[in-house]
Design an enzyme around this catalytic site. Structure first.
Site, PDB file in Angstrom:
ATOM      1  CG  ASP A   1      -5.394  -0.287  -0.589  1.00  0.00           C
ATOM      2  OD1 ASP A   1      -6.302  -0.539  -1.406  1.00  0.00           O
ATOM      3  OD2 ASP A   1      -5.503  -0.494   0.634  1.00  0.00           O
TER       4      ASP A   1
ATOM      5  CG  ASP B   1      -1.818  -1.166   1.331  1.00  0.00           C
ATOM      6  OD1 ASP B   1      -1.430  -2.253   0.883  1.00  0.00           O
ATOM      7  OD2 ASP B   1      -2.925  -1.019   1.871  1.00  0.00           O
TER       8      ASP B   1
ATOM      9  CG  HIS C   1      -6.172  -5.502   3.175  1.00  0.00           C
ATOM     10  ND1 HIS C   1      -6.872  -4.385   2.764  1.00  0.00           N
ATOM     11  CD2 HIS C   1      -7.075  -6.284   3.836  1.00  0.00           C
ATOM     12  CE1 HIS C   1      -8.130  -4.494   3.149  1.00  0.00           C
ATOM     13  NE2 HIS C   1      -8.274  -5.631   3.810  1.00  0.00           N
TER      14      HIS C   1
ATOM     15  CG  ASP D   1     -21.985  22.766  -7.926  1.00  0.00           C
ATOM     16  OD1 ASP D   1     -22.065  22.173  -6.827  1.00  0.00           O
ATOM     17  OD2 ASP D   1     -22.412  23.916  -8.123  1.00  0.00           O
TER      18      ASP D   1
ATOM     19  CG  ASN E   1      -9.308  -2.299   0.539  1.00  0.00           C
ATOM     20  OD1 ASN E   1      -8.087  -2.216   0.450  1.00  0.00           O
ATOM     21  ND2 ASN E   1      -9.966  -1.822   1.576  1.00  0.00           N
ATOM     22  CG  HIS E   2      -8.517   2.228  -0.020  1.00  0.00           C
ATOM     23  ND1 HIS E   2      -9.140   3.327   0.536  1.00  0.00           N
ATOM     24  CD2 HIS E   2      -8.298   1.365   0.999  1.00  0.00           C
ATOM     25  CE1 HIS E   2      -9.269   3.138   1.841  1.00  0.00           C
ATOM     26  NE2 HIS E   2      -8.769   1.954   2.142  1.00  0.00           N
TER      27      HIS E   2
ATOM     28  CG  HIS F   1      -3.268   3.966   1.690  1.00  0.00           C
ATOM     29  ND1 HIS F   1      -4.570   3.930   1.233  1.00  0.00           N
ATOM     30  CD2 HIS F   1      -3.047   2.774   2.309  1.00  0.00           C
ATOM     31  CE1 HIS F   1      -5.118   2.783   1.561  1.00  0.00           C
ATOM     32  NE2 HIS F   1      -4.211   2.052   2.212  1.00  0.00           N
TER      33      HIS F   1
ATOM     34  CD  GLU G   1     -28.771  20.898  -4.009  1.00  0.00           C
ATOM     35  OE1 GLU G   1     -28.475  20.546  -5.165  1.00  0.00           O
ATOM     36  OE2 GLU G   1     -28.088  21.715  -3.350  1.00  0.00           O
TER      37      GLU G   1
END
Length: 750
Positions: free
Chosen positions: A219, A190, A503, A681, A251-252, A192, A690
């Site tokens: 990742d 990873d 992970h 936006d 998984n990211h 990140h 909203e």
């Protein structure tokens, strides 16, 4: 000879006694020095032991809170998935708010061969200019530009992604490599979004090339501030050296995870004009990344791990690009699940339980037994302690992957203990999570798509454990825990020798388990806090003997002592833990009052620890942490209200419903995700209408009954400039926890 020796000893003894009566100065000084050395050594050992204890519980706090955050995201995603599939049948309304997140409409403009050509690059642009196909000079220009804090123009980003997409479409699900063409292959874990770590790896090990092939094991993005730069560099080298640069999916690499952990926000901040198009392309590219790599037919490299149901042959033929997100549940209609009516009942029950959140409830059913506590003290880690309670038959049965979290908030229903990690896992039950409760129903027949989804989830989310068998990954909420027997069985089945996975952050950057057959490699140093961990990469030659290389990116830690580094990390961890405690204040108070029948304001240390674990479910050494979290009364009992005295809410808000502010503290990140879905936006402003939509979705998420009038009152109270729109940043500021001690420290410094 014996008698002579004996005599000699006897004749010398009186002389020693006489000498003892009149010790020489030299002998006395050496004896004092020896005693001093022994005392210093003992003190130093105690000191280092205490320091190591602090380092370990700091690590446990960071990791437990990280996994709790992943559970929150999985629960929110499962709620969205269920709503998207079934909301029309439940209440007749279309799921417009969430369909754009889970099933975004692909812009036909992006499918055009040259969608980026219409984007104009101004002459004032001073960043790198790329030409395709890429050359070494282009990748060098990228590296130098990112070192100088420059941003690559949106046109080049889109073009790079389009080229990467075309290349990945031609690649298989599992990449097969050979060391016969190169001396060594480098495997990284990873990153990140840590650009400094990537640059340091390249500096120490060499840039990607035919002589220096790499496998980056997922990742690449999220959490760090330079995710765009990291993934652009990796994709650029993939295009330059497609036979020597290899990228596995993590998984990211998932657009739903990116909403919570920062990549989506980073893209929209750096590319305000074309951010949405860039994100859509990233979504496609991430889904096309291979899921595994095999070296010499002997070493399997996957991001998370395996399960007892992992089938590499099946993984090799699935349509991986169809699984845009592993967090998007396979569709289950209400007719299949048979819960259309029960869902309405459950919502009513949850809203009733929510209104009674501060009333007494039984915490006994969630407590650990003394035997479980002893297991923790005997050295079992959190995975093992959770998995050790699973039924013994789990090793021979399917892990039945799911993304639901058994550690649910206890503030809404005491029934949540039914999904406790301490309960045996039933593989014949499908769990449908709704954040604060889990509906267990018989699963329908598993179609092809669901089998594909389960295989991907296990590969991306699973973790190893020291005990035998395969059980649900209760602390992350997704994938499974796999034991040494599961590893041995898969290695034997496919003729493999070793599994390399990532992970999990490791303090030394790597870790071996399952008798050396599973290696965890993690390449993002200082992951939790400056100085918290090293990064590492592993190199494999033709003998396939792993060699590890460690490093740590450091700008400030070199100037700090070991004690200062531990103190800094400990302080950061305790801050995060105190915020977690504050966010569950009502539930904790209710639990303490169960034991404090005489309303003395105090409980025993054991009762205090039981309530904290029952509510927070973090599996932490609460007795050790007690001095940092609460004060003792004069009688030695814990003053439980002192847990909350160091913290306060940011901005007072009207209580439109009981415990609203606390609920918002707890689910602040979920609110942010929902706001980002609605704020198309990404201006940071949403209208009152909203805002109402947000609250309808959020209240359904938590099972809270809030009237439209109450929502309007809340909206008006946070519309500070009265312009009819709500500043999202100011809204979140209202739900920030303020640490009073920090303010005092600042005042002292001033």
């Amino acid at each position: 000879m014996g008698c002579g020796a004996s005599v000699a000893i006897e004749t010398q003894m009186p002389r020693i006694e006489r000498d003892a009566k009149t010790p020489s100065p030299a002998l006395s000084a050496s004896s004092v020095a020896m005693k001093a050395a022994v005392l210093i050594q003992r003190w130093y050992r105690r000191y280092m032991a205490r320091l190591e204890m602090r380092r370990r519980y700091t690590w446990n706090i960071f990791q437990s809170i990280e996994y709790a955050g992943e559970q929150d995201q999985l629960q929110l995603s499962s709620f969205f998935s269920f709503m998207l599939d079934n909301v029309t049948q439940l209440n007749g309304n279309g799921p417009d708010l969430i369909s754009q997140l889970l099933e975004p409409v692909v812009d036909p403009w992006l499918d055009r061969e040259a969608c980026y050509e219409s984007i104009h690059i101004p002459e004032s642009y001073a960043g790198p200019r790329l030409s395709f196909p890429l050359s070494v000079s282009d990748t060098n220009a990228l590296l130098n530009a990112f070192k100088d804090q420059q941003t690559l123009h949106a046109r080049y980003v889109l073009q790079l992604l389009c080229e990467t997409k075309k290349l990945l479409q031609q690649m298989p699900n599992i990449i097969h490599l050979s060391t016969s063409y190169t001396k060594e292959i480098t495997v990284c874990g990873d990153l990140h979004g840590r650009l400094d770590d990537l640059l340091l790896i390249f500096y120490k090990n060499g840039l990607p090339s035919a002589e220096t092939p790499y496998v980056f094991n997922g990742d690449f993005v999220d959490r760090g501030k330079k995710s765009i730069e990291v993934v652009v560099i990796l994709f650029a080298y993939l295009l330059l050296y497609p036979d020597h640069m290899h990228l596995n999916r993590g998984n990211h690499e998932d657009h739903i995870m990116n909403l919570r952990y920062g990549f989506t926000k980073e893209v929209m901040q750096k590319y305000k004009s074309n951010g949405r198009e860039i994100l859509q392309l990233f979504q496609d590219v991430f889904s096309l990344l291979p899921v595994a790599t095999v070296i010499d037919g002997k070493v399997l490299i996957v991001h998370g791990g395996i399960s007892d149901q992992t089938d590499l042959d099946f993984l090799g033929v699935i349509d991986r690009h169809k699984i845009k997100s592993a967090m998007r549940f396979p569709r289950h209609s209400l007719e299949q699940l048979g819960i259309g009516h029960s869902y309405k009942q459950m919502k009513r029950m949850r809203s009733t339980d929510s209104s009674r959140a501060s009333s007494g409830r039984s915490y006994c059913r969630n407590q650990r037994t003394p035997s479980q506590s002893r297991k923790r003290r005997c050295g079992l880690n959190r995975q093992d302690s959770a998995a050790s309670i699973s039924s013994s038959s789990s090793s021979s049965s399917s892990s039945s992957s799911s993304l639901c979290s058994p550690r649910t908030p206890s503030g809404f229903s005491s029934r949540s203990c039914l999904s406790s990690p301490s309960m045996p896992y039933n593989v014949n039950i499908l769990q449908v999570p709704f954040v604060d409760s889990v509906s267990s129903v018989p699963p329908p027949l598993s179609p092809q798509k669901e089998q594909e989804w389960k295989q991907i989830v296990d590969i991306l989310w699973s973790d190893p454990k020291t005990q035998e068998g395969c059980s649900p990954n209760t602390f992350r909420g997704g994938g499974c825990y796999f034991g040494p027997d599961v590893t041995r069985r898969l290695l034997l089945q496919y003729g493999l020798q070793l599994i390399i996975r990532s992970h999990e952050c490791k303090q030394e950057g790597y870790e071996l388990c399952h008798g050396g057959q599973v290696i965890t490699i993690f390449s993002a140093s200082n992951y939790y806090e400056e100085g918290s961990n090293r990064g590492a990469y592993v190199k494999l030659g033709r003998e396939l003997v792993p060699r590890f290389y460690q490093y740590q990116v450091s700008r400030t830690t070199r100037k700090l002592t070991l004690t200062q580094r531990v103190c800094a990390a400990e302080g950061s961890a305790l801050r995060a833990l105190k915020e977690k405690v504050f966010a569950h204040r009502s539930d904790l108070i209710a639990g303490f009052q169960q034991f404090d029948q005489k309303t003395t304001g105090s409980v025993t240390v054991s009762e205090w620890a039981q309530v904290l674990e029952s509510v927070l479910r973090l599996d932490l050494p609460w007795r050790t942490l007690r001095p940092h979290l609460a004060h003792l009364a004069k009688d030695g009992r814990v003053d439980y209200k002192s847990c909350f005295e160091d913290m306060a809410p940011g901005i007072p808000l009207p209580q439109v419903t009981p415990n609203l502010a606390e609920t918002l503290f707890r689910y602040r990140t979920d609110i942010e995700i929902i706001f980002n879905i609605i704020d198309k936006d990404h201006s940071g402003l949403i209208s009152i209408e909203e805002f109402r939509h947000t609250w309808r979705l959020f209240s359904a998420h938590l099972g809270m009954d809030i009237t439209n009038g109450a929502i309007d009152d809340l909206a008006r109270s946070i519309d500070f400039n009265k312009d009819g729109s709500i500043d999202f940043t100011e809204f979140l500021e209202a739900f920030r926890v303020v640490h009073k001690l920090d303010n005092k420290d600042c005042q002292r410094k001033d």
